[in-house]
Design a protein around this motif. Structure first.
Motif, PDB file in Angstrom:
ATOM      1  N   PHE A  54     -38.003  19.234 -89.093  1.00 27.92           N
ATOM      2  CA  PHE A  54     -37.131  18.081 -88.874  1.00 27.92           C
ATOM      3  C   PHE A  54     -36.487  18.162 -87.494  1.00 27.92           C
ATOM      4  CE2 PHE A  54     -37.230  19.030 -93.428  1.00 27.92           C
ATOM      5  CZ  PHE A  54     -37.790  17.853 -93.898  1.00 27.92           C
ATOM      6  N   ALA A  55     -37.104  17.488 -86.529  1.00 26.40           N
ATOM      7  CA  ALA A  55     -36.637  17.541 -85.140  1.00 26.40           C
ATOM      8  C   ALA A  55     -35.762  16.337 -84.815  1.00 26.40           C
ATOM      9  CB  ALA A  55     -37.824  17.589 -84.189  1.00 26.40           C
ATOM     10  N   CYS A  56     -34.755  16.581 -83.979  1.00 31.17           N
ATOM     11  CA  CYS A  56     -33.875  15.504 -83.520  1.00 31.17           C
ATOM     12  C   CYS A  56     -34.611  14.680 -82.468  1.00 31.17           C
ATOM     13  CB  CYS A  56     -32.594  16.100 -82.932  1.00 31.17           C
ATOM     14  SG  CYS A  56     -31.496  14.882 -82.173  1.00 31.17           S
ATOM     15  N   ASP A  57     -34.614  13.360 -82.625  1.00 33.78           N
ATOM     16  CA  ASP A  57     -35.309  12.482 -81.679  1.00 33.78           C
ATOM     17  C   ASP A  57     -34.614  12.430 -80.324  1.00 33.78           C
ATOM     18  OD1 ASP A  57     -37.189  11.846 -83.601  1.00 33.78           O
ATOM     19  OD2 ASP A  57     -36.087  10.091 -84.323  1.00 33.78           O
ATOM     20  N   THR A  58     -33.337  12.781 -80.284  1.00 32.73           N
ATOM     21  CA  THR A  58     -32.577  12.683 -79.042  1.00 32.73           C
ATOM     22  C   THR A  58     -32.717  13.922 -78.164  1.00 32.73           C
ATOM     23  OG1 THR A  58     -30.953  11.263 -80.144  1.00 32.73           O
ATOM     24  CG2 THR A  58     -30.283  12.286 -78.061  1.00 32.73           C
TER      25      THR A  58
END
Length: 211
Positions: free
Chosen positions: A68-72
């Motif tokens: 689960f990676a942060c898009d920002t």
């Protein structure tokens, strides 16, 4: 009979069947063709078992994924809920938890509870066994013991040739700016500059009659 035995030997040899196993099989009524079939089945089963074992071993040795990676910012998490909390508190800067004693707000309820316990309730359940000091949190007690009673100085001066060490990072940074870089960050309203805030206050008392 000899021809039958040679046929069985050839089948067994092709499939890696031992001579003893072949003899036992034939004496119990088995046929030469059955020996070959049994050996082939055994070899296939062994290969499948070996492949399964290898796959299982590779799977168990694979590194833990953080899907689960942060898009920002690209920082990844193992849990979807951790990513959501990261986005809410770091990027959106949401602070929905308000202190009922003051105007302070927090992104997480746990931090609000710590704030209330330490600042407003003055709870100090963690007591030092070597002095009378007490702390709101266990890590504060540990830091106190290491720095005060064990004289631990983990922060070294970053300037080459200087072997000074300090108990706190802020003290190490202050040492570098004032001693090595000769900076004077404290400025009086009259323009005079000082390395220490204490010296500036003394100047204001003596020169400007401030108390």
């Amino acid at each position: 009979m000899n021809e039958h035995k040679r046929s069985a030997d050839a089948a067994a040899s092709r499939n890696g069947v031992s001579s003893k196993l072949r003899i036992d099989f034939l004496l119990n009524g088995g046929k030469a063709g059955d020996v070959e079939h049994c050996a082939a089945t055994h070899a296939s089963s062994s290969s499948a078992s070996s492949a399964s074992s290898s796959a299982s071993s590779a799977s168990s040795s694979a590194p833990t994924k953080r899907p689960f990676a942060c898009d920002t910012c690209g920082f990844a998490f193992t849990q979807r809920s951790d990513r959501a909390k990261h986005i809410r508190t770091v990027h959106l800067r949401q602070r929905p938890f308000s202190c009922s004693y003051c105007a302070q707000t927090f992104g997480e309820k746990g931090n609000l509870n710590k704030h209330i316990r330490a600042l407003h309730e003055k709870a100090r359940p963690f007591k030092c066994t070597e002095c009378q000091s007490a702390f709101s949190f266990h890590d504060g007690l540990q830091r106190h013991v290491e720095m005060v009673h064990r004289d631990r100085r983990p922060f070294a001066c970053s300037e080459p040739g200087c072997d000074k060490t300090f108990k706190q990072k802020a003290h190490a940074d202050k040492h570098v700016t004032s001693v090595h870089r000769k900076e004077k960050p404290c400025e009086c309203f009259c323009g005079a500059r000082f390395r220490e805030r204490y010296n500036m206050k003394q100047h204001q008392k003596a020169v400007h009659n401030l108390r």
